[in-house]
Scaffold this motif. Sequence first.
Motif, PDB file in Angstrom:
ATOM      1  N   MET A 117       4.915  14.621  -0.489  1.00 38.52           N
ATOM      2  CA  MET A 117       4.203  14.019  -1.346  1.00 38.52           C
ATOM      3  C   MET A 117       3.099  13.441  -0.883  1.00 38.52           C
ATOM      4  SD  MET A 117       6.389  11.061  -3.266  1.00 38.52           S
ATOM      5  CE  MET A 117       5.460   9.975  -4.875  1.00 38.52           C
ATOM      6  N   ARG A 138      -1.023  16.104   5.609  1.00 40.57           N
ATOM      7  CA  ARG A 138       0.518  15.345   5.804  1.00 40.57           C
ATOM      8  C   ARG A 138       1.341  15.894   5.144  1.00 40.57           C
ATOM      9  NH1 ARG A 138       1.622   8.824   5.769  1.00 40.57           N
ATOM     10  NH2 ARG A 138       1.545   9.211   3.664  1.00 40.57           N
ATOM     11  N   ALA A 198       6.002   6.056   1.566  1.00 44.89           N
ATOM     12  CA  ALA A 198       5.562   7.221   2.124  1.00 44.89           C
ATOM     13  C   ALA A 198       6.304   7.457   3.360  1.00 44.89           C
ATOM     14  CB  ALA A 198       4.161   6.975   2.664  1.00 44.89           C
ATOM     15  N   LYS A 253       8.055   9.454  -8.558  1.00 42.00           N
ATOM     16  CA  LYS A 253       8.793   8.645  -7.561  1.00 42.00           C
ATOM     17  C   LYS A 253      10.264   8.907  -7.897  1.00 42.00           C
ATOM     18  CE  LYS A 253       5.724   4.894  -6.132  1.00 42.00           C
ATOM     19  NZ  LYS A 253       5.539   3.603  -6.229  1.00 42.00           N
ATOM     20  N   TYR A 263       3.283  13.182  11.493  1.00 41.52           N
ATOM     21  CA  TYR A 263       4.611  12.253  11.415  1.00 41.52           C
ATOM     22  C   TYR A 263       6.084  13.054  11.343  1.00 41.52           C
ATOM     23  CZ  TYR A 263       7.209   8.157  10.580  1.00 41.52           C
ATOM     24  OH  TYR A 263       8.331   7.167  10.422  1.00 41.52           O
ATOM     25  N   ARG A 264       5.969  13.978  10.503  1.00 44.84           N
ATOM     26  CA  ARG A 264       7.188  14.456  10.143  1.00 44.84           C
ATOM     27  C   ARG A 264       7.618  15.611  11.356  1.00 44.84           C
ATOM     28  NH1 ARG A 264       8.298  16.362   4.308  1.00 44.84           N
ATOM     29  NH2 ARG A 264       9.396  14.657   4.198  1.00 44.84           N
ATOM     30  N   ARG A 300       9.840   6.666   3.646  1.00 45.80           N
ATOM     31  CA  ARG A 300      10.859   7.165   2.982  1.00 45.80           C
ATOM     32  C   ARG A 300      10.702   8.441   2.447  1.00 45.80           C
ATOM     33  NH1 ARG A 300      12.114   3.496  -1.548  1.00 45.80           N
ATOM     34  NH2 ARG A 300      14.120   4.509  -1.612  1.00 45.80           N
ATOM     35  N   ALA A 301       9.578   8.818   2.076  1.00 46.30           N
ATOM     36  CA  ALA A 301       9.278  10.156   1.537  1.00 46.30           C
ATOM     37  C   ALA A 301       9.369  11.337   2.775  1.00 46.30           C
ATOM     38  CB  ALA A 301       8.010  10.198   0.660  1.00 46.30           C
ATOM     39  N   PHE A 338       0.534  10.491  -2.251  1.00 44.62           N
ATOM     40  CA  PHE A 338       0.453   9.177  -3.118  1.00 44.62           C
ATOM     41  C   PHE A 338      -0.795   8.979  -3.641  1.00 44.62           C
ATOM     42  CE2 PHE A 338       4.357   8.598  -0.630  1.00 44.62           C
ATOM     43  CZ  PHE A 338       5.217   7.759  -1.275  1.00 44.62           C
ATOM     44  N   ASN A 350      11.451  11.997  -6.218  1.00 47.68           N
ATOM     45  CA  ASN A 350      11.727  11.974  -4.941  1.00 47.68           C
ATOM     46  C   ASN A 350      12.843  11.242  -4.530  1.00 47.68           C
ATOM     47  OD1 ASN A 350      10.935  12.900  -2.355  1.00 47.68           O
ATOM     48  ND2 ASN A 350       9.196  11.948  -1.903  1.00 47.68           N
ATOM     49  N   GLY A 351      13.416  10.554  -5.450  1.00 47.75           N
ATOM     50  CA  GLY A 351      14.423   9.698  -5.184  1.00 47.75           C
ATOM     51  C   GLY A 351      13.934   8.284  -4.690  1.00 47.75           C
ATOM     52  N   LEU A 352      12.770   7.857  -4.796  1.00 50.86           N
ATOM     53  CA  LEU A 352      12.416   6.638  -4.168  1.00 50.86           C
ATOM     54  C   LEU A 352      12.686   5.457  -5.145  1.00 50.86           C
ATOM     55  CD1 LEU A 352       8.737   7.507  -3.084  1.00 50.86           C
ATOM     56  CD2 LEU A 352      10.432   7.116  -1.459  1.00 50.86           C
ATOM     57  N   ILE A 353      13.100   5.962  -6.413  1.00 47.70           N
ATOM     58  CA  ILE A 353      13.641   4.802  -7.321  1.00 47.70           C
ATOM     59  C   ILE A 353      14.572   5.584  -7.907  1.00 47.70           C
ATOM     60  CG2 ILE A 353      11.747   3.122  -7.370  1.00 47.70           C
ATOM     61  CD1 ILE A 353      10.442   4.445  -9.708  1.00 47.70           C
ATOM     62  N   ARG A 383      14.622  15.055   1.154  1.00 47.94           N
ATOM     63  CA  ARG A 383      13.046  15.024   1.255  1.00 47.94           C
ATOM     64  C   ARG A 383      12.550  15.795   2.257  1.00 47.94           C
ATOM     65  NH1 ARG A 383      14.073   9.032   0.953  1.00 47.94           N
ATOM     66  NH2 ARG A 383      14.586   8.496  -1.312  1.00 47.94           N
ATOM     67  N   ALA A 413      -1.669   6.117   0.725  1.00 47.52           N
ATOM     68  CA  ALA A 413      -0.339   5.452   1.804  1.00 47.52           C
ATOM     69  C   ALA A 413      -0.305   6.174   3.049  1.00 47.52           C
ATOM     70  CB  ALA A 413       0.856   5.857   0.942  1.00 47.52           C
ATOM     71  N   LEU A 414      -1.485   6.462   3.789  1.00 48.73           N
ATOM     72  CA  LEU A 414      -1.671   6.736   5.290  1.00 48.73           C
ATOM     73  C   LEU A 414      -1.009   5.467   5.896  1.00 48.73           C
ATOM     74  CD1 LEU A 414      -4.850   8.769   5.374  1.00 48.73           C
ATOM     75  CD2 LEU A 414      -2.576   9.905   5.399  1.00 48.73           C
ATOM     76  N   PHE A 415      -0.617   5.840   7.192  1.00 50.46           N
ATOM     77  CA  PHE A 415      -0.097   4.777   8.108  1.00 50.46           C
ATOM     78  C   PHE A 415      -1.328   4.391   8.834  1.00 50.46           C
ATOM     79  CE2 PHE A 415       3.603   7.489   8.269  1.00 50.46           C
ATOM     80  CZ  PHE A 415       4.484   6.733   7.004  1.00 50.46           C
ATOM     81  N   ASP A 416      -1.669   3.051   8.621  1.00 50.07           N
ATOM     82  CA  ASP A 416      -2.962   2.598   9.242  1.00 50.07           C
ATOM     83  C   ASP A 416      -2.884   2.425  10.670  1.00 50.07           C
ATOM     84  OD1 ASP A 416      -4.185   2.232   6.755  1.00 50.07           O
ATOM     85  OD2 ASP A 416      -3.444   0.034   6.637  1.00 50.07           O
ATOM     86  N   THR A 435       0.743  -1.226   0.068  1.00 48.81           N
ATOM     87  CA  THR A 435      -0.030  -0.145   0.203  1.00 48.81           C
ATOM     88  C   THR A 435       0.795   1.204   0.086  1.00 48.81           C
ATOM     89  OG1 THR A 435      -0.144   0.094   2.335  1.00 48.81           O
ATOM     90  CG2 THR A 435      -1.993  -1.054   1.141  1.00 48.81           C
ATOM     91  N   GLU A 436       2.305   1.120  -0.496  1.00 47.31           N
ATOM     92  CA  GLU A 436       3.079   2.269  -0.464  1.00 47.31           C
ATOM     93  C   GLU A 436       3.372   3.153   0.768  1.00 47.31           C
ATOM     94  OE1 GLU A 436       1.443   4.658  -3.552  1.00 47.31           O
ATOM     95  OE2 GLU A 436       2.846   3.589  -4.905  1.00 47.31           O
ATOM     96  N   GLN A 437       2.783   2.358   1.948  1.00 46.97           N
ATOM     97  CA  GLN A 437       3.362   3.023   3.059  1.00 46.97           C
ATOM     98  C   GLN A 437       4.884   3.249   3.620  1.00 46.97           C
ATOM     99  OE1 GLN A 437       0.711   1.998   6.636  1.00 46.97           O
ATOM    100  NE2 GLN A 437      -0.390   0.921   5.150  1.00 46.97           N
TER     101      GLN A 437
END
Lengths: 259, 278
Positions: B101, B168, A128, B64, B120-121, A130-131, B103, B67-70, B96, B107-110, A123-125
């Motif tokens: 970003m 976020r 996220a 992505k 979070y940040r 890392r972002a 998504f 943002n350097g994710l890949i 970053r 991509a919220l943390f469940d 789910t790309e968390q």
Amino acid sequence: MPLVSPEVFAKQKLAAIQEYSILSWHAIANLFSLPRYWADIYTQMDSIGVGSMPIVVLTGFFTGCVLALQSATSLQEFGSVSLTGNLVALSMVKELGPVLTGLMVSGRNASGMASELGSMKVTEQIDAMRALGTDPIRKLVTPRLYATVFMLFFLTIVADAVGIAGGALVSVTLMGLNASSYFNNSYRALVYGDIAQGLTKPLFSGFIIATVGCYFGITTTGGTQGVGKSTTQAVVVSSVFIIIVDFIVSRAMIGIFGR
Amino acid sequence: MPEKTSSSAASQDTDSSEPVVVFDDVSIKFDLKPVLQDISFTVRRGETRIILGPAGGGKSVLMKLANGLIQPDSGRIRIFGNDITEMPERDLFKLRARIGMVFQESALFDSLSVEDNVAYRLHEDHVPEAEAHERVIEALRFVELENTISKFPPELSGGMRRRVSIARAIVSNPDLILYDSPTGGLDPITSTTIVELVIKQRDVSHTTALMITHRLQDAFLLARNRFNPETGKVEPLPDGSIDDSTKFLVLNEGRIVFDGTTEELVHSDDPWLKDYLS
Ligand SMILES: Nc1ncnc2c1ncn2[C@@H]1O[C@H](COP(=O)(O)OP(=O)(O)OP(=O)(O)O)[C@@H](O)[C@H]1O
Ligand SMILES: [Mg+2]
């Protein structure tokens, strides 16, 4: 699964081993640099340690019971039924306590880690995270690794203790043995080397459970179906590893302590 | 929005004429399948770049990469003047801090509440609890979701999750925001609300942004409207003029089909583009 040439297959496996080793190394090393996520370590200790307590107590207890039952029946033939305590204590502390606890915790937590991190991955968390500037290995894998190693050590001690108690219960109530001689025999049977062996094993098992569980979680691909697959693989691989490493550690310890 | 954080001092770029995002001949393959080929474009400071294109065209991959994710297989990507290809992950984490970003699937943390997700940040940066709470409320008010602060992501609707995810991304006041399909799969009314948030962010903070969308009406809404701070509403630009900081990039099958202004896009005579826009 598509068939691949042996060469490609070997390369894939080697790459996986390399990736697993790098992940394990980072997971260990991260504790020695900032930032450290203590809150996550405590949460994991609670969920792994306290959460696994019931299954560990139950399996430990009944393993001790059945061990006493079986050995007392066999020992009766040789007229040395009073040695039941020795047998239960030695088998529990050296072998069954560590291995069964490892396997039970692996079934519960390696699968839990693989499915939790796997769902986060698909789910790309994880991306996220890392972002948002957090290293997922530091935040997710390191706390699980240290919490598992630490808690499995104590869970093993608990399993050993309730196993010996279970053995006592069966010996006294079903086999009519004297309780104090049972405990006395158990106590005398164990020497330093046995305890050292029994308590070294959970350190390795804990490491295997956490790193294998997290490795399969973090490398999950292919959506929810992939999560199911990683979960199964995590349990299978970590259980097999635990038994193999158990053999290796036993051999090494016997080499060191002579028993 | 709250004041600038000092934590975003990754590597200072004093030259404000320096473009924020530069892609230089970037290509990437997945399992031998080329996904992006020879992508080059530049996004200047304060620009809102809308990325359009059919599904599977490589838009999310491009974001992505930004943002350097890949990492790309070849080519160079510069963000705030720093070359991020081959940059170690450690330095990327610092960079970053200046990028927000959103998504495609939120991509919220469940496992975290809405408040902890948005904060979070701030928590990572050890912002004092009281200030963090203040800023979370402010960010949630911006997306009109203050009442969900103690809920958990699985309890929210898709559109609400998308808005929390925007909160976020903007809470730390980034210098660059990447919106991956913020309106995808939502009803027209919610989509319009979200595009208005993007307009608001553009006109209030003048943040550089990349925004992917499938809906042309979103793109034109962004180009033709502005946020009026006096009324607090989004309204059409006077005399049907066009916001000149909004530009377009159209991707198809991994290649850039169009790169330019709204004017140029609507007057292009490329047959594929005409067909796509109609
Ligand atoms: N991790 C990955 N592994 C393999 N292939 C991938 C991966 N990510 C993307 N792809 C492939 O890259 C191509 C582009 O994907 P991408 O997600 O960028 O499309 P998109 O333009 O964002 O589409 P959509 O509009 O549907 O979101 C797709 O064909 C996809 O199969
Ligand atoms: Mg996409």
